[in-house]
Design an enzyme around this catalytic site. Structure first.
Site, short mmCIF file in Angstrom:
data_model
loop_
_atom_site.label_atom_id
_atom_site.label_comp_id
_atom_site.label_asym_id
_atom_site.label_seq_id
_atom_site.Cartn_x
_atom_site.Cartn_y
_atom_site.Cartn_z
N ASP A 199 0.89 -1.21 0.04
CA ASP A 199 0.05 -0.02 0.08
C ASP A 199 0.85 1.26 -0.02
OD1 ASP A 199 -2.06 1.66 0.06
OD2 ASP A 199 -2.77 1.04 2.26
N GLY A 235 -8.42 9.10 7.70
CA GLY A 235 -7.90 10.24 7.51
C GLY A 235 -6.37 10.50 7.72
#
Ligand code: 4AZ
Length: 297
Positions: A143, A233
Site C-alpha cells: 500500500d 484520514g
C-alpha cells in the site's frame, strides 16, 4: 475519505479495503455522507486525543503533506489523506488513497500545520500518480504510491528513509511517532484542523499476524497500543523515528489500515518503508522504475 460507513456498521472490517473503492471520489463526486465528516458541523475538540495524541506547533513537520481533493472549498474539508515529501518533486502516500484517481483531481500541500490556513506550506499540483505494481485493490499489502509534483518543493528537508533491508528501526517496543489530520475520536467522527501526533510502540510481526491474516511481514509493520493509534484520514501519512545523534527523522511506515482505531489487540498496520522487497518489486513496472531513479534507489 474519512470514516467509511462500512467501518461504522461493520467494525471488524479492514478499513483500507473499504476505502480503496473511492478515496477521493467520496469528496469530489457528490457531497456524500463520507465527506460530511469534516464539514463545518464537526465540533472540534482540541483537547481530545490522531487517537491519543496532541496538537503540534506550526513548522513541527515540514516534510508532512496533506492530499486534498481539488476544489474551491476549505482545505480542511478537502483533505482525505496524508503523505510525506521524499524528494523535492516526490510525495509518498498510500496506494489506497490515490488508486484509480486522476492527477488533476488532486493537489498536495507540503509543510502546512493548520489545514484551513492557506498561507501555510507549499501547494503543488500532481502530474503523475505511481501506484506500486503489486498493490491490488481490496488487498492490503504494497500500500504505497508516489505523487510526482509539477514543481519541486525546495528549501524543505525531505524525510529520511531507512536503508532497505535493515530492520533495526522496527524492533518491537521501539517508540515511533505517527502524525496526521485523521479522526481523533473512536466514538464520533472528529477531524482536527491542526495536525496531531502520537507516539506509538512498534508491535512484533507475530502479534500483528495474529490480528490480521492478510498481514505480510515482508512489507508491513504494526504499531500502536490501546488508546494510541492512527485512524481514518491519517492514511498515507508517515510513522517515523527520531534517532539519537541523527538529524531529521526516519520514516519507517505509511499509515495503511487497521481494525477500527486504538482498540486493544488491533494495532495500526503500516507499509514498511525499510522493506527491501517493497523497493525491489517497485521496479516491476516502468513507472515504478522511473520513481526508483528519481529517488536514487
Ligand atoms: C483508515 O481507514 C485507517 N488504526 C487508518 C488507520 C487505521 C485504521 C483505519 C489504524 O484510513
Amino acid at each position: 475519505m474519512r470514516l467509511s460507513p462500512a467501518h461504522r456498521t461493520a467494525p471488524r472490517r479492514i478499513a483500507a479495503a473499504a476505502i480503496a473503492a473511492g478515496a477521493v471520489l467520496g469528496l469530489v463526486g457528490t457531497s456524500a455522507g463520507t465527506a460530511g465528516a469534516a464539514t463545518p458541523a464537526h465540533p472540534g475538540r482540541p483537547d481530545k486525543p490522531i487517537i491519543g495524541g496532541t496538537e503540534k506547533p506550526v513548522g513541527a513537520y515540514p516534510f508532512m503533506a496533506a492530499l486534498l481533493a481539488k476544489g474551491r472549498g476549505n482545505p480542511h474539508d478537502r483533505q482525505f489523506c496524508g503523505g510525506s515529501l521524499l524528494e523535492p518533486g516526490v510525495v509518498m502516500t498510500a496506494a489506497h488513497c490515490v488508486v484509480g484517481e486522476q492527477p488533476k483531481q488532486l493537489e498536495t500541500v507540503v509543510g502546512r500545520t493548520v489545514l484551513s490556513k492557506k498561507n501555510q506550506g507549499h501547494v503543488r499540483n500532481v502530474t503523475d500518480i505511481v501506484v506500486h505494481p503489486r498493490y491490488a485493490r481490496g488487498q492490503e499489502a504494497y500500500d504505497i504510491a508516489f505523487l510526482i509534483l509539477d514543481k519541486p518543493v525546495t528549501g524543505t528537508a525531505p524525510v529520511n528513509l531507512p536503508t532497505a533491508g535493515t530492520d533495526a528501526l522496527i524492533r518491537p517496543g521501539a517508540k515511533a511517532t505517527v502524525i496526521g489530520w485523521g479522526n481523533t475520536d473512536t466514538e464520533v467522527p472528529n477531524y482536527p484542523d491542526r495536525i496531531r501526533a502520537v507516539d506509538v510502540p512498534i508491535v512484533s510481526h507475530i502479534e500483528c499476524k495474529a490480528s490480521y491474516p492478510g498481514y505480510d511481514k515482508k512489507v508491513n509493520v504494526c504499531a500502536g497500543v490501546e488508546g494510541k493509534d492512527s485512524c481514518q484520514g491519517d492514511s498515507g501519512g508517515p510513522m517515523f523515528r527520531k534517532l539519537p545523534g541523527r538529524r531529521g527523522v526516519y520514516q519507517v511506515g505509511i499509515v495503511s489500515y487497521g481494525d477500527g482505531c486504538a482498540a486493544q489487540g488491533a494495532p495500526g498496520v503500516y507499509t514498511y518503508t525499510g522493506s527491501a522487497k517493497l523497493w525491489d518489486t517497485l521496479g516491476e513496472s516502468a513507472q515504478g522504475r522511473k520513481v526508483k531513479r528519481l529517488l536514487g534507489r
